[in-house]
Design an enzyme around this catalytic site. Structure first.
Site, short mmCIF file in Angstrom:
data_model
loop_
_atom_site.label_atom_id
_atom_site.label_comp_id
_atom_site.label_asym_id
_atom_site.label_seq_id
_atom_site.Cartn_x
_atom_site.Cartn_y
_atom_site.Cartn_z
N ASN A 1 0.80 -1.28 -0.06
CA ASN A 1 0.19 0.05 -0.14
C ASN A 1 0.94 1.26 -0.03
O ASN A 1 2.20 1.20 -0.24
CB ASN A 1 -1.05 -0.05 1.32
CG ASN A 1 -0.20 -0.16 2.27
OD1 ASN A 1 0.26 0.95 2.95
ND2 ASN A 1 -0.42 -1.18 3.18
N PRO B 1 -3.00 -11.90 10.28
CA PRO B 1 -3.18 -11.62 11.75
C PRO B 1 -3.53 -10.07 12.09
O PRO B 1 -2.60 -9.30 11.33
CB PRO B 1 -1.98 -11.90 12.33
CG PRO B 1 -0.88 -12.02 11.48
CD PRO B 1 -1.39 -12.24 10.14
N LYS C 1 -13.88 0.88 15.15
CA LYS C 1 -12.45 0.13 15.41
C LYS C 1 -11.96 0.45 16.99
O LYS C 1 -11.42 -0.76 17.46
CB LYS C 1 -11.33 0.55 14.61
CG LYS C 1 -11.63 0.14 13.11
CD LYS C 1 -10.61 0.76 12.13
CE LYS C 1 -10.98 0.30 10.68
NZ LYS C 1 -10.03 0.85 9.54
N LYS D 1 -11.83 -3.39 18.46
CA LYS D 1 -10.58 -3.89 18.84
C LYS D 1 -10.13 -3.69 20.31
O LYS D 1 -9.36 -4.22 20.67
CB LYS D 1 -9.56 -3.40 17.78
CG LYS D 1 -9.85 -3.51 16.47
CD LYS D 1 -8.47 -3.32 15.66
CE LYS D 1 -8.95 -3.12 14.10
NZ LYS D 1 -7.72 -3.44 13.16
#
Ligand code: PMT
Length: 408
Positions: free
Chosen positions: A207, A302, A334, A338
């Site tokens: 990216n 992961p 998020k 998370k």
């Protein structure tokens, strides 16, 4: 910030006008002090034009001394920076001899001193130079670089002056770190840059992350006294001074390196743009162009950030969110999903976020938020690290630092 910039006689002095420009972009007042030999490599006229101040070079210049004596100049400085610093000036600083204006200021100042050595690699590796480097470091003088690469003499090795932008960033970190060291005694692990997920021996998925944001965060944390481990994907940046850097390629390698570094860490900051998916099967040989179309099956990588946030008794965990739309909503999602302590949201696209020197971010935590307008990543990182430190002490309490409260 007031910076006395000492320029000594090496070929890298030709980069001095650019360095002055970078320091002034960060709002520094720069007073240049040249040695006689520096004048062989760069003109006073050019330096005066970029610094906006008359150049000082002569200890015995009565008119200049009347305007500001060398002792006043030494007191005026928040930082004395010597770039380029030759082997000769290093030896002079070690000896304490003060035959000229620059070395006199170095003896007379109470401000921090930083030097960016630049010389032929054999000179740099010479025992005398290395002994001088060690002595200067012991005395608290900060050594910036040198970098490794091709040299003006045509040879290759350690001795290149760091690039002006890296020197300017380090100079601000050093000068800014004198008053508050918010993270003294704390260990901070930071990820930065992209990952590369191989498809075959010649191709990979990646990216647009340059690593600039993560490297700026690492510099800012180190400037606040933290022991910093930077887990870096492939980038084209100078390693920050005083930071342990582990280089990795894939998301899996970044996961492993992060979990090795995370032991005893107090704070984890995930600034890397980690691949979410990787090719399920890496071809051993280069894929040949046979069909009109082809498929690459991808599997999940992961999630490093989520795995650190899930650790029992883990560090204070800060994520970044790179979004192209609904930036606040997705970032807050998020944060919750998370189970992070904090998230730093930025819009990314052709003209923002990635691979630029500036950024605009919003920061969210469970019961608060703060907006940071567009700013150079180096300056933004200083404010973000101060906020992270403030929230860290607020949440983890026990040994909180009183001075953090004063900042935010
Ligand atoms: O590197 P620059 O060119 O300076 O650009 C800076 C930046 C835009 C890359 C940086 O500011 C930034 O936003 N970094 C996070 C990029 C990203 O991957 O965001 P995300 O929203 O896809 O991921 C959310 C968080 O999870 C991030 O903290 C990311 O590091 C982490 N993550 C994501 C996937 C994964 N497999 N493991 C992770 O740890």
């Amino acid at each position: 910030m007031n910076i006395v910039l000492g320029i000594t006689g090496g070929i890298a002095a030709y980069k001095a006008p650019d360095l002055v420009r970078r320091l002034r972009e960060r709002d520094a007042d720069v007073q240049i002090v040249m040695t006689a030999s520096a004048e062989e490599f760069v003109t006073e006229t050019a330096l005066q034009a970029v610094s906006g101040r008359p150049i000082r070079s002569n200890l015995w210049d009565k008119e200049a001394e009347r305007a500001m004596s060398h002792i006043e100049l030494a007191r005026w400085a928040d930082l004395v920076l010597i770039a380029p610093a030759t082997a000769e000036v290093m030896a002079r600083l070690v000896s304490g001899a003060a035959p000229d204006l620059l070395s006199t200021i170095c003896l007379a100042t109470e401000a921090p001193i930083a030097i960016a050595p630049a010389m032929n690699h054999v000179m740099w590796n010479n025992q005398a130079t290395q002994a001088n480097r060690a002595t200067l470091e012991e005395r608290g003088i900060r050594i910036l670089g040198p970098g490794v690469g091709s040299q003006a003499c045509g040879e290759t090795g350690a001795g290149r002056m760091l690039e002006p932008d890296a020197i300017a960033a380090a100079a601000f970190d050093i000068a800014g770190s004198q008053d508050e060291r918010l993270l003294d005694g704390k260990k901070v692990v930071i990820t930065a840059g992209p990952t590369r997920e191989p498809i075959d021996p010649v191709r990979y998925i990646t990216n647009r992350s340059s690593g600039k944001m993560g490297y700026a965060m690492a510099r800012a944390a180190a400037a606040q006294g933290a022991e910093v481990v930077l887990v870096s994907g492939p980038v084209n940046l100078e390693e920050p001074a005083g930071v342990e850097v582990t280089h990795v390629g894939t998301a899996h390698e970044m996961y492993e390196a992060t979990h090795t570094a995370i032991e005893n860490a107090d704070i984890f900051i995930a600034a890397a743009a980690v691949a979410d998916y990787r090719p399920a099967d890496i071809k051993e040989q280069k894929i040949k162009k046979t069909e009109e179309s082809m498929r690459i099956d991808l599997v999940r990588c992961p999630d490093i950030l989520a795995s650190v946030a899930a650790l029992e008794a883990g560090p204070y965990t800060v994520g970044f969110a790179a979004e192209t739309e609904k930036v606040d909503d997705y970032a807050k999602g998020k944060l919750r999903k998370k189970k992070l302590d904090m998230i730093i949201a930025n819009r990314v696209g052709d003209d923002c976020g990635f691979d630029r020197d500036d950024n605009t971010v919003s920061v969210f935590w469970s019961d608060g938020e703060e907006r940071f307008p567009q700013a150079q990543k180096a300056l933004l990182a200083r404010d973000l690290i101060a906020l992270v430190a403030h929230r860290y002490y607020a949440v983890r309490g026990a040994d909180s630092k009183d001075n953090v409260i004063a900042i935010h």
